[in-house]
Design a protein around this motif. Structure first.
Motif, PDB file in Angstrom:
ATOM      1  N   HIS A  24       3.917  -1.070  -3.504  1.00 28.45           N
ATOM      2  CA  HIS A  24       3.133   0.165  -3.389  1.00 28.45           C
ATOM      3  C   HIS A  24       1.669  -0.130  -3.718  1.00 28.45           C
ATOM      4  O   HIS A  24       1.348  -1.206  -4.252  1.00 28.45           O
ATOM      5  N   GLY A  25       0.815   0.805  -3.397  1.00 31.80           N
ATOM      6  CA  GLY A  25      -0.622   0.530  -3.468  1.00 31.80           C
ATOM      7  C   GLY A  25      -1.296   0.861  -4.776  1.00 31.80           C
ATOM      8  O   GLY A  25      -2.514   1.011  -4.808  1.00 31.80           O
ATOM      9  N   TYR A  26      -0.522   1.002  -5.849  1.00 31.99           N
ATOM     10  CA  TYR A  26      -1.147   1.396  -7.119  1.00 31.99           C
ATOM     11  C   TYR A  26      -0.988   0.301  -8.168  1.00 31.99           C
ATOM     12  O   TYR A  26      -0.535   0.529  -9.288  1.00 31.99           O
ATOM     13  N   VAL A  27      -1.364  -0.911  -7.740  1.00 33.32           N
ATOM     14  CA  VAL A  27      -1.275  -2.098  -8.597  1.00 33.32           C
ATOM     15  C   VAL A  27      -2.553  -2.163  -9.445  1.00 33.32           C
ATOM     16  O   VAL A  27      -3.649  -1.941  -8.933  1.00 33.32           O
ATOM     17  N   PRO A  73     -16.719  16.292   3.700  1.00 36.91           N
ATOM     18  CA  PRO A  73     -17.670  15.278   3.225  1.00 36.91           C
ATOM     19  C   PRO A  73     -17.444  13.920   3.888  1.00 36.91           C
ATOM     20  O   PRO A  73     -18.396  13.197   4.192  1.00 36.91           O
ATOM     21  N   ARG A  74     -16.155  13.577   4.146  1.00 34.17           N
ATOM     22  CA  ARG A  74     -15.867  12.297   4.794  1.00 34.17           C
ATOM     23  C   ARG A  74     -16.288  12.312   6.255  1.00 34.17           C
ATOM     24  O   ARG A  74     -16.621  11.289   6.820  1.00 34.17           O
ATOM     25  N   GLU A  75     -16.206  13.520   6.861  1.00 33.16           N
ATOM     26  CA  GLU A  75     -16.533  13.620   8.277  1.00 33.16           C
ATOM     27  C   GLU A  75     -18.037  13.557   8.519  1.00 33.16           C
ATOM     28  O   GLU A  75     -18.477  13.319   9.638  1.00 33.16           O
ATOM     29  N   GLY A 130       0.811  -1.216   0.000  1.00 31.59           N
ATOM     30  CA  GLY A 130       0.000   0.000   0.000  1.00 31.59           C
ATOM     31  C   GLY A 130       0.840   1.259   0.000  1.00 31.59           C
ATOM     32  O   GLY A 130       2.065   1.203   0.122  1.00 31.59           O
ATOM     33  N   ALA A 131       0.173   2.382  -0.183  1.00 35.16           N
ATOM     34  CA  ALA A 131       0.764   3.730  -0.195  1.00 35.16           C
ATOM     35  C   ALA A 131       1.607   3.984  -1.451  1.00 35.16           C
ATOM     36  O   ALA A 131       1.795   3.103  -2.283  1.00 35.16           O
ATOM     37  N   LYS A 132       2.122   5.189  -1.535  1.00 36.24           N
ATOM     38  CA  LYS A 132       2.891   5.584  -2.726  1.00 36.24           C
ATOM     39  C   LYS A 132       4.277   4.942  -2.675  1.00 36.24           C
ATOM     40  O   LYS A 132       4.785   4.640  -1.586  1.00 36.24           O
ATOM     41  N   PHE A 144       1.121   3.816   6.766  1.00 32.96           N
ATOM     42  CA  PHE A 144       2.464   3.879   6.163  1.00 32.96           C
ATOM     43  C   PHE A 144       2.900   5.334   5.987  1.00 32.96           C
ATOM     44  O   PHE A 144       4.078   5.648   6.120  1.00 32.96           O
ATOM     45  N   ASP A 145       1.930   6.195   5.680  1.00 31.09           N
ATOM     46  CA  ASP A 145       2.256   7.618   5.521  1.00 31.09           C
ATOM     47  C   ASP A 145       2.760   8.192   6.838  1.00 31.09           C
ATOM     48  O   ASP A 145       3.695   8.984   6.867  1.00 31.09           O
ATOM     49  N   VAL A 146       2.133   7.761   7.931  1.00 30.32           N
ATOM     50  CA  VAL A 146       2.557   8.242   9.252  1.00 30.32           C
ATOM     51  C   VAL A 146       3.943   7.678   9.587  1.00 30.32           C
ATOM     52  O   VAL A 146       4.832   8.409  10.009  1.00 30.32           O
ATOM     53  N   VAL A 194      -2.039  -4.109   4.899  1.00 30.16           N
ATOM     54  CA  VAL A 194      -2.596  -3.546   3.673  1.00 30.16           C
ATOM     55  C   VAL A 194      -3.022  -2.111   3.943  1.00 30.16           C
ATOM     56  O   VAL A 194      -3.915  -1.858   4.763  1.00 30.16           O
ATOM     57  N   ALA A 195      -2.383  -1.173   3.256  1.00 32.72           N
ATOM     58  CA  ALA A 195      -2.637   0.254   3.508  1.00 32.72           C
ATOM     59  C   ALA A 195      -3.144   0.923   2.246  1.00 32.72           C
ATOM     60  O   ALA A 195      -2.425   1.664   1.583  1.00 32.72           O
ATOM     61  N   LEU A 196      -4.387   0.656   1.903  1.00 33.47           N
ATOM     62  CA  LEU A 196      -4.957   1.231   0.682  1.00 33.47           C
ATOM     63  C   LEU A 196      -6.033   2.260   0.989  1.00 33.47           C
ATOM     64  O   LEU A 196      -6.655   2.783   0.077  1.00 33.47           O
ATOM     65  N   GLY A 197      -6.298   2.531   2.258  1.00 33.75           N
ATOM     66  CA  GLY A 197      -7.435   3.379   2.642  1.00 33.75           C
ATOM     67  C   GLY A 197      -8.716   2.561   2.600  1.00 33.75           C
ATOM     68  O   GLY A 197      -8.731   1.440   2.084  1.00 33.75           O
ATOM     69  N   SER A 198      -9.785   3.130   3.163  1.00 38.96           N
ATOM     70  CA  SER A 198     -11.079   2.421   3.212  1.00 38.96           C
ATOM     71  C   SER A 198     -12.017   3.003   2.158  1.00 38.96           C
ATOM     72  O   SER A 198     -12.005   4.217   1.941  1.00 38.96           O
ATOM     73  N   PRO A 199     -12.846   2.219   1.517  1.00 35.22           N
ATOM     74  CA  PRO A 199     -13.045   0.789   1.728  1.00 35.22           C
ATOM     75  C   PRO A 199     -12.152  -0.086   0.845  1.00 35.22           C
ATOM     76  O   PRO A 199     -12.337  -1.290   0.792  1.00 35.22           O
ATOM     77  N   ARG A 200     -11.176   0.550   0.134  1.00 41.20           N
ATOM     78  CA  ARG A 200     -10.339  -0.205  -0.806  1.00 41.20           C
ATOM     79  C   ARG A 200      -9.664  -1.412  -0.145  1.00 41.20           C
ATOM     80  O   ARG A 200      -9.670  -2.510  -0.681  1.00 41.20           O
ATOM     81  N   GLN A 201      -9.077  -1.190   1.047  1.00 40.06           N
ATOM     82  CA  GLN A 201      -8.316  -2.287   1.660  1.00 40.06           C
ATOM     83  C   GLN A 201      -9.234  -3.409   2.156  1.00 40.06           C
ATOM     84  O   GLN A 201      -8.870  -4.585   2.096  1.00 40.06           O
TER      85      GLN A 201
HETATM   86  N1  UDP Z   1      -3.663   4.360  -1.455  1.00 40.23           N
HETATM   87  C1  UDP Z   1      -3.140   3.301  -2.174  1.00 40.23           C
HETATM   88  N2  UDP Z   1      -3.723   2.947  -3.350  1.00 40.23           N
HETATM   89  C2  UDP Z   1      -4.816   3.589  -3.841  1.00 40.23           C
HETATM   90  C3  UDP Z   1      -5.364   4.657  -3.083  1.00 40.23           C
HETATM   91  C4  UDP Z   1      -4.773   5.011  -1.877  1.00 40.23           C
HETATM   92  O1  UDP Z   1      -2.163   2.703  -1.762  1.00 40.23           O
HETATM   93  O2  UDP Z   1      -5.293   3.208  -4.903  1.00 40.23           O
HETATM   94  C5  UDP Z   1      -3.031   4.720  -0.177  1.00 40.23           C
HETATM   95  C6  UDP Z   1      -2.606   6.158  -0.088  1.00 40.23           C
HETATM   96  O3  UDP Z   1      -1.367   6.342  -0.726  1.00 40.23           O
HETATM   97  C7  UDP Z   1      -2.524   6.331   1.394  1.00 40.23           C
HETATM   98  C8  UDP Z   1      -3.597   5.412   1.937  1.00 40.23           C
HETATM   99  O4  UDP Z   1      -3.959   4.559   0.852  1.00 40.23           O
HETATM  100  O5  UDP Z   1      -1.291   5.847   1.869  1.00 40.23           O
HETATM  101  C9  UDP Z   1      -4.825   6.149   2.418  1.00 40.23           C
HETATM  102  O6  UDP Z   1      -5.296   6.913   1.356  1.00 40.23           O
HETATM  103  P1  UDP Z   1      -6.456   7.967   1.499  1.00 40.23           P
HETATM  104  O7  UDP Z   1      -6.043   9.036   2.432  1.00 40.23           O
HETATM  105  O8  UDP Z   1      -6.901   8.347   0.138  1.00 40.23           O
HETATM  106  O9  UDP Z   1      -7.561   7.026   2.188  1.00 40.23           O
HETATM  107  P2  UDP Z   1      -8.519   7.332   3.414  1.00 40.23           P
HETATM  108  O10 UDP Z   1      -7.706   7.962   4.500  1.00 40.23           O
HETATM  109  O11 UDP Z   1      -9.548   8.210   2.828  1.00 40.23           O
HETATM  110  O12 UDP Z   1      -9.047   5.985   3.772  1.00 40.23           O
END
Ligand code: UDP
Length: 260
Positions: A141-144, A230-232, A114-116, A197-199, A166-173
């Protein structure tokens, strides 16, 4: 033993496990030792409760998790108001380092997804610095793309990792775990960790301690980044629904007492 058969309660119809941080780590250890089935850990917070209540797919994913940690302060407060449990928060971002500490101690390899691209490398270095001996079996990285997904699953399997973050954000992960967990052959514990991962990379700071202690991290993020409004919204919706349910229960009790 701690972590065994924690009580699962429901907040507005959405399940949460009554575990402490220690229970959560012990549960993960049991999953890796084969004393419990392998599975995934998902965090339950107010936003997810609201989205799960209108989306059966999300609710289904939560129900299929091996462990549902009470991630948000709103969950702790609601459980208390409804008289269901005295929980303490188990933030996903804090559980992950605890699991890495356990993995380093026991020699279990971990995989990070996950993450960049630059973030994931920095997060991996930070973990290796913080937990000496931690074996990072692989990172991705999370852009597969969808086409590359089966290659990723094969790479995770070939790595021999026991834990996957898995760090893709919700609900992706959550979607990813529900869809691909059964294809993972060596992973015993898979945790969805959002933006952790960003933290870890040090590029995004967590809220100051003051906000963390009061459970107001979300508020800090909101004032720093008002575009999150909007998310809040779902957070406020959660508060409103909890209050409404609590008042309804209170009135029912009062009526019962008055008619006695
Ligand atoms: N991320 C990722 N792939 C994606 C979209 C997001 O790996 O296709 C990662 C992004 O780089 C970040 C984390 O998911 O590290 C959370 O992303 P975002 O802040 O958009 O998610 P949220 O906090 O809204 O759940």
């Amino acid at each position: 033993m701690a972590g065994m058969n924690a009580k699962r309660i429901e907040i507005l119809g959405v399940p949460v496990d009554c575990v402490t941080m220690q229970d959560a780590v012990a549960t993960a250890e049991q999953m890796i030792a084969g004393e419990r089935p392998a599975g995934y850990i998902m965090a339950v917070n107010p936003e997810k409760v609201v989205s799960a209540s209108s989306d059966p797919a999300i609710l289904g994913q939560l129900r299929s998790a091996a462990l549902l940690i009470p991630d948000g302060i709103g969950i702790v407060i609601a459980a208390r108001l409804f008289g269901l449990a005295h929980l303490s928060r188990v933030p996903g971002a804090e559980l992950m380092p605890r699991l890495c500490e356990m993995a380093a101690r026991r020699g279990y390899p971990v995989f990070l997804y996950g993450a960049k691209p630059e973030i994931i490398q920095e997060a991996a270095s930070a973990l290796q610095r913080d937990f000496s001996g931690l074996r990072i079996a692989g990172t991705q990285h999370g852009y597969v793309t969808a086409e590359e997904m089966s290659a990723l699953v094969e790479r995770i399997n070939a790595s021999g990792a026991k834990l996957l973050f898995v760090a893709l954000g919700s609900p992706r992960q959550e979607n990813w775990m529900a869809r691909h967990f059964s294809q993972l052959t060596t992973i015993c514990v898979c945790q969805g960790v959002g933006g952790t991962f960003d933290v870890l990379s040090g590029r995004i700071a967590r809220a100051p301690r003051f906000f963390q202690i009061l459970g107001l991290e979300w508020f800090y993020r909101f004032i720093k980044q008002p575009t999150r409004l909007p998310r809040e919204i779902n957070r406020f919706r959660f508060g409103f629904r909890v209050l409404r349910r609590w008042l309804a229960a209170l009135f029912t009790r009062l009526r019962v007492t008055n008619t006695k």
